[in-house]
Design an enzyme around this catalytic site. Structure first.
Site, PDB file in Angstrom:
ATOM      1  N   ASP A  53      -4.018 -23.593 -11.534  1.00 31.74           N
ATOM      2  CA  ASP A  53      -4.699 -24.883 -11.360  1.00 31.74           C
ATOM      3  C   ASP A  53      -5.650 -24.767 -10.170  1.00 31.74           C
ATOM      4  O   ASP A  53      -5.282 -25.034  -9.028  1.00 31.74           O
ATOM      5  CB  ASP A  53      -3.699 -26.014 -11.140  1.00 31.74           C
ATOM      6  CG  ASP A  53      -4.383 -27.375 -11.017  1.00 31.74           C
ATOM      7  OD1 ASP A  53      -5.635 -27.437 -10.961  1.00 31.74           O
ATOM      8  OD2 ASP A  53      -3.661 -28.389 -10.970  1.00 31.74           O
ATOM      9  N   HIS A  58      -8.653 -29.781  -5.143  1.00 25.99           N
ATOM     10  CA  HIS A  58      -7.565 -29.344  -4.279  1.00 25.99           C
ATOM     11  C   HIS A  58      -7.981 -28.239  -3.314  1.00 25.99           C
ATOM     12  O   HIS A  58      -7.353 -28.073  -2.267  1.00 25.99           O
ATOM     13  CB  HIS A  58      -6.401 -28.819  -5.129  1.00 25.99           C
ATOM     14  CG  HIS A  58      -5.915 -29.793  -6.143  1.00 25.99           C
ATOM     15  ND1 HIS A  58      -5.362 -31.012  -5.818  1.00 25.99           N
ATOM     16  CD2 HIS A  58      -5.924 -29.730  -7.499  1.00 25.99           C
ATOM     17  CE1 HIS A  58      -5.033 -31.660  -6.930  1.00 25.99           C
ATOM     18  NE2 HIS A  58      -5.368 -30.906  -7.965  1.00 25.99           N
ATOM     19  N   ILE A  73      -7.002 -32.821  -1.801  1.00 28.79           N
ATOM     20  CA  ILE A  73      -5.687 -33.445  -1.933  1.00 28.79           C
ATOM     21  C   ILE A  73      -4.698 -32.426  -2.494  1.00 28.79           C
ATOM     22  O   ILE A  73      -5.076 -31.472  -3.160  1.00 28.79           O
ATOM     23  CB  ILE A  73      -5.722 -34.714  -2.815  1.00 28.79           C
ATOM     24  CG1 ILE A  73      -6.184 -34.405  -4.241  1.00 28.79           C
ATOM     25  CG2 ILE A  73      -6.589 -35.787  -2.172  1.00 28.79           C
ATOM     26  CD1 ILE A  73      -6.058 -35.568  -5.208  1.00 28.79           C
ATOM     27  N   GLY A  76      -0.390 -32.932  -7.453  1.00 33.58           N
ATOM     28  CA  GLY A  76       0.733 -33.832  -7.706  1.00 33.58           C
ATOM     29  C   GLY A  76       2.021 -33.098  -8.022  1.00 33.58           C
ATOM     30  O   GLY A  76       3.103 -33.469  -7.568  1.00 33.58           O
TER      31      GLY A  76
END
Length: 159
Positions: A53, A58, A73, A76
């Site tokens: 990912d 990110h 960020i 999740g």
């Protein structure tokens, strides 16, 4: 002794009286556990490498600055991994098995912020427990939900 103290004492006494036959449940409704962690840029980069990912939201501060978040960020699922650490190491502890989860992310977790992961036992039925979870940054919820787990043998009530 107050009524609440008496009930707590009687429950404790009941546990002690049942230890020989292993009838005292080691996990109970309302039980809590937590841990804190600060995810670094290196943590996020390693997670991206392990999972594939590589969303620039990110990893790339320049790209992230063009988004509503304005900075990178934390993934999740990486935050969710912190909850897994609470459940697998603290409560219910080693041997618990995740069966189902329902989570949401009402706010972002930014790289470098300290996050508190909390878990609370909501329901127990036979060898299963429903555990409420949330992750907070300075009181702001960044992840919350419920998880159903199978408890390890040593945390179950034996009859």
């Amino acid at each position: 002794m107050t009524l609440i103290q008496r009930k707590a004492f009687n429950k404790l006494l009941s546990c002690f009286s049942n230890i020989a036959s292993l009838q005292c449940r080691l996990l109970h409704i309302g039980q809590r556990a937590s841990l804190t962690k600060t995810f670094s840029t290196q943590d996020v980069e390693l997670f991206a490498k392990l999972t594939g990912d590589t969303n620039p939201l990110h990893l790339d501060p320049v790209y992230a600055s063009t988004t509503v978040f304005k900075a990178p960020i934390v993934h999740g699922v990486l935050i969710n991994g912190l909850v897994s650490a609470v459940l697998g190491t603290r409560m219910p502890g080693p041997g618990c098995i995740f069966l189902h989860q329902k989570i949401r992310f009402p706010a972002p977790l930014y790289v470098g912020e300290e996050v508190l992961a909390e878990a609370e036992v909501l329901k127990i039925k036979m060898s299963f427990a429903v555990i409420g979870v949330k992750c907070l940054v300075k009181g702001k919820v960044v992840m919350e939900g419920e998880m159903k787990v199978m408890m390890p043998e040593n945390k179950q009530k034996k009859v």
